[in-house]
Enzyme design. Structure first.
Site, PDB file in Angstrom:
ATOM      1  N   HIS A 115      18.108  16.939  50.358  1.00 15.77           N
ATOM      2  CA  HIS A 115      16.952  17.316  50.212  1.00 15.77           C
ATOM      3  C   HIS A 115      16.489  18.710  50.373  1.00 15.77           C
ATOM      4  CE1 HIS A 115      12.934  16.434  48.507  1.00 15.77           C
ATOM      5  NE2 HIS A 115      13.304  15.219  48.044  1.00 15.77           N
ATOM      6  N   GLU A 145      17.377  17.627  41.217  1.00 18.96           N
ATOM      7  CA  GLU A 145      15.817  18.086  41.183  1.00 18.96           C
ATOM      8  C   GLU A 145      15.813  19.517  41.258  1.00 18.96           C
ATOM      9  OE1 GLU A 145      14.563  14.493  43.286  1.00 18.96           O
ATOM     10  OE2 GLU A 145      15.229  15.756  45.350  1.00 18.96           O
ATOM     11  N   GLY A 154       7.284  17.626  43.074  1.00 20.98           N
ATOM     12  CA  GLY A 154       5.369  17.058  44.086  1.00 20.98           C
ATOM     13  C   GLY A 154       4.913  17.504  42.377  1.00 20.98           C
ATOM     14  N   SER A 166       8.933  15.057  40.245  1.00 21.55           N
ATOM     15  CA  SER A 166       7.958  14.981  39.116  1.00 21.55           C
ATOM     16  C   SER A 166       8.107  13.183  37.455  1.00 21.55           C
ATOM     17  CB  SER A 166       7.046  15.756  38.755  1.00 21.55           C
ATOM     18  OG  SER A 166       6.721  16.526  39.791  1.00 21.55           O
TER      19      SER A 166
HETATM   20  P1  PGA Z   1       8.145  13.830  43.070  1.00 20.88           P
HETATM   21  O1  PGA Z   1       9.687  13.982  44.676  1.00 20.88           O
HETATM   22  O2  PGA Z   1       8.993  12.675  42.347  1.00 20.88           O
HETATM   23  O3  PGA Z   1       7.288  14.228  44.028  1.00 20.88           O
HETATM   24  O4  PGA Z   1       8.675  14.787  42.414  1.00 20.88           O
HETATM   25  C1  PGA Z   1      11.247  14.435  43.742  1.00 20.88           C
HETATM   26  C2  PGA Z   1      11.885  14.223  44.904  1.00 20.88           C
HETATM   27  O5  PGA Z   1      11.179  15.253  46.306  1.00 20.88           O
HETATM   28  O6  PGA Z   1      12.559  13.846  46.171  1.00 20.88           O
END
Ligand code: PGA
Length: 247
Positions: free
Chosen positions: A91, A161, A167, A209
């Site tokens: 991650h 991602e 976020g 997001s």
């Molecule tokens: P988010 O995070 O949905 O808050 O953007 C996704 C992630 O970091 O796995």
């Protein structure tokens, strides 16, 4: 569809963890969507060990160590014993805390040694006009996969991602055309790395997001197999709304 709910460090009390677990179980039963919960380690230990539901559990990370005098580390073996099926590896929040591609490759070896399926996160910091982000994704995927046996490579779940999209809110997530294009690109790179050059059985997720506002559009317009959800997975109402968009 597969939904991995990454609770990150948002959940800090057992009552909330239990409530989210109950929500996940209900949603899995009602919708048929495959739900995987990734709670902080102590809650994971409590919830996963007695789990008899359709919901599965994931570690948010694992230690690169194999046990011994390593204070604070939680190994793949310990997670496997606690009842996890999956582990999020690489991650961006772990990469920014020091996980290099080499460490991530080692962690993948560790999880496979204990029968855990990795959810490998890859994604570029930014989208440049010249397409360098494609090379970033290709490199991360290749470095992670190369040390693995061909059979293991097939089992890796790839979570795309893009770091610039994590976020925030739905307005900042990737557009569905860009996601469709990236999903195809990832499948192409995967095919180069897989036995028989066939990536059709590999699962590719998107994260960054994802909210009730955009999940349906992202799912409909790309060949994505599911989503890795952060902030929208730790509020039972929001999470229910989000999962129900998929049915
Ligand atoms: P988010 O995070 O949905 O808050 O953007 C996704 C992630 O970091 O796995």
């Amino acid at each position: 569809m597969l939904i991995v709910a990454n609770w990150k460090a948002y959940i800090e009390d057992l009552a909330k963890a239990k409530k989210l677990f109950a929500t996940g179980k209900r949603l899995a039963r009602m919708t048929g969507v495959k739900i995987v919960l990734a709670p902080p380690a102590p809650f994971l230990g409590m919830l996963a060990s007695r789990n008899k539901s359709d919901v599965a559990f994931s570690a948010q990370d694992i230690s690169v160590t194999t046990g011994g005098a390593k204070t604070g580390e939680v190994t793949a073996a310990a997670y496997a014993a606690a009842g996890v099926t999956y582990a999020i590896i690489g991650h961006s929040e772990r990469r920014s805390a020091g996980d290099t591609d080499a460490i991530i490759a080692e962690k993948l070896v560790r999880v496979f040694a204990h029968g855990i399926i990795p959810v490998l996160c890859i994604g570029e910091h930014e989208r440049d006009g010249e397409g360098h982000y494609l090379a970033v994704v290709r490199e991360a995927l290749t470095l992670a996969m190369e040390p693995l046996a061909p059979k293991e490579r097939t089992k890796v779940i790839v979570a795309y991602e893009p770091i610039w999209a994590i976020g925030k809110d739905a307005a900042f997530a990737i557009g569905s055309n860009d996601l469709a294009e990236m999903t195809l690109y990832i499948r192409k790179v995967l095919a180069e790395l897989l036995p028989g050059k066939n990536s059709s059985r590999s699962l590719v997720l998107y994260g960054g997001s994802v909210e009730p506002e955009n999940i349906r559009m992202l799912a409909a317009n790309s060949s994505i197999d599911g989503f890795l959800i952060g902030h929208a997975s730790v509020d039972p109402t929001l999470f229910s709304l989000l999962v129900k968009q998929l049915v």
